[in-house]
Design a protein around this motif. Sequence first.
Motif, PDB file in Angstrom:
ATOM      1  N   ALA A  89       0.708  -1.344  -0.004  1.00 17.11           N
ATOM      2  CA  ALA A  89      -0.224   0.016   0.273  1.00 17.11           C
ATOM      3  C   ALA A  89       1.292   1.041   0.370  1.00 17.11           C
ATOM      4  CB  ALA A  89      -1.164   0.026   1.098  1.00 17.11           C
ATOM      5  N   ARG A  90       1.916   1.565   0.132  1.00 22.21           N
ATOM      6  CA  ARG A  90       2.762   2.116   0.487  1.00 22.21           C
ATOM      7  C   ARG A  90       2.259   3.172   1.550  1.00 22.21           C
ATOM      8  NH1 ARG A  90       4.258   1.980  -5.703  1.00 22.21           N
ATOM      9  NH2 ARG A  90       6.203   0.707  -5.289  1.00 22.21           N
ATOM     10  N   SER A  91       1.141   3.142   2.421  1.00 22.10           N
ATOM     11  CA  SER A  91       0.856   4.638   3.473  1.00 22.10           C
ATOM     12  C   SER A  91       0.738   2.953   4.557  1.00 22.10           C
ATOM     13  CB  SER A  91      -0.349   4.578   3.162  1.00 22.10           C
ATOM     14  OG  SER A  91      -1.646   4.180   2.398  1.00 22.10           O
ATOM     15  N   VAL A  92       0.660   3.910   5.650  1.00 19.06           N
ATOM     16  CA  VAL A  92      -0.569   3.288   6.694  1.00 19.06           C
ATOM     17  C   VAL A  92      -1.050   3.857   7.401  1.00 19.06           C
ATOM     18  CG1 VAL A  92       2.186   2.008   7.492  1.00 19.06           C
ATOM     19  CG2 VAL A  92       2.144   4.421   8.435  1.00 19.06           C
ATOM     20  N   ARG A  93      -1.612   3.087   8.110  1.00 18.19           N
ATOM     21  CA  ARG A  93      -2.739   3.429   9.150  1.00 18.19           C
ATOM     22  C   ARG A  93      -2.450   3.449  10.416  1.00 18.19           C
ATOM     23  NH1 ARG A  93      -6.469   0.126   6.030  1.00 18.19           N
ATOM     24  NH2 ARG A  93      -6.571  -1.362   8.365  1.00 18.19           N
ATOM     25  N   LEU A  94      -2.958   4.907  10.926  1.00 23.74           N
ATOM     26  CA  LEU A  94      -2.260   5.131  12.635  1.00 23.74           C
ATOM     27  C   LEU A  94      -3.313   5.240  13.636  1.00 23.74           C
ATOM     28  CD1 LEU A  94       0.246   8.214  10.989  1.00 23.74           C
ATOM     29  CD2 LEU A  94       0.642   5.512  11.895  1.00 23.74           C
ATOM     30  N   TRP A  95      -3.090   4.550  14.694  1.00 21.87           N
ATOM     31  CA  TRP A  95      -4.513   4.462  15.521  1.00 21.87           C
ATOM     32  C   TRP A  95      -4.280   4.543  16.505  1.00 21.87           C
ATOM     33  CZ3 TRP A  95      -5.660   1.756  19.838  1.00 21.87           C
ATOM     34  CH2 TRP A  95      -6.585   1.304  20.029  1.00 21.87           C
ATOM     35  N   CYS A 178       4.968  -3.665   3.748  1.00 25.05           N
ATOM     36  CA  CYS A 178       3.753  -2.003   3.210  1.00 25.05           C
ATOM     37  C   CYS A 178       4.308  -1.839   2.039  1.00 25.05           C
ATOM     38  CB  CYS A 178       3.965  -0.741   4.195  1.00 25.05           C
ATOM     39  SG  CYS A 178       3.227  -1.688   6.150  1.00 25.05           S
ATOM     40  N   GLY A 179       5.269  -2.304   1.114  1.00 25.73           N
ATOM     41  CA  GLY A 179       6.300  -1.425   0.646  1.00 25.73           C
ATOM     42  C   GLY A 179       7.294   0.238   0.122  1.00 25.73           C
ATOM     43  N   SER A 180       7.219   0.016   1.631  1.00 22.65           N
ATOM     44  CA  SER A 180       8.521   1.439   1.842  1.00 22.65           C
ATOM     45  C   SER A 180       9.501   1.101   0.690  1.00 22.65           C
ATOM     46  CB  SER A 180       8.266   1.324   3.111  1.00 22.65           C
ATOM     47  OG  SER A 180       9.090   0.473   3.821  1.00 22.65           O
TER      48      SER A 180
END
Length: 180
Positions: A89-95, A178-180
């Motif tokens: 996805a090259r992005s992360v969700r933060l919580w 994540c695909g970084s």
Amino acid sequence: MRTLLSVIAAASFVIGCQPAGQTAAGEAPATDNGPPASEVAGTIPTDATTYPEGEPRWMLSEDGAEQFLAFAVPETDDVRLLMSCAEGARSVRLWRTTWEGDTPDFIFSSGTAEGTFSGVEIPEGMEPQLESAASTSEPVLVAFRTTGQLLMTVGGEAHDVSAAPGALPLVNAFFEHCGS
């Protein structure tokens, strides 16, 4: 709602997980002659660091094509920070949960890199939650992946959520997923 389900899935993982390298009785598990789990394709690496009971640590889990990297206290619902991403996805969700007097931001620093990510307050759940998203190429996340060092500022107070050296493979595996 999907995010809430992801958080619930991650919290379930944290509540039921054992510290890496220990059995339920806290004893070292029996070993076999096979390769370490981190060397087997498609497995999640482990952290052999010994932590005091009740101390938060980084833990990695997966649910299908999604992975969760949580800074939490094992076998509790004490999740201080959760990152999740779909494969590539090259992005992360933060919580994270929100605190009284808190700002709706994720404020991180790692070495000289800093990043602030605006969050959205979600009133669902047992306590108010804050969610955001960030690119895996953000300098502060790249620095975290490289060094394991991460400070999270909440309500004007810095909290050290750095990864122990043994947890760095978990952090790297997460960002690789994540695909970084």
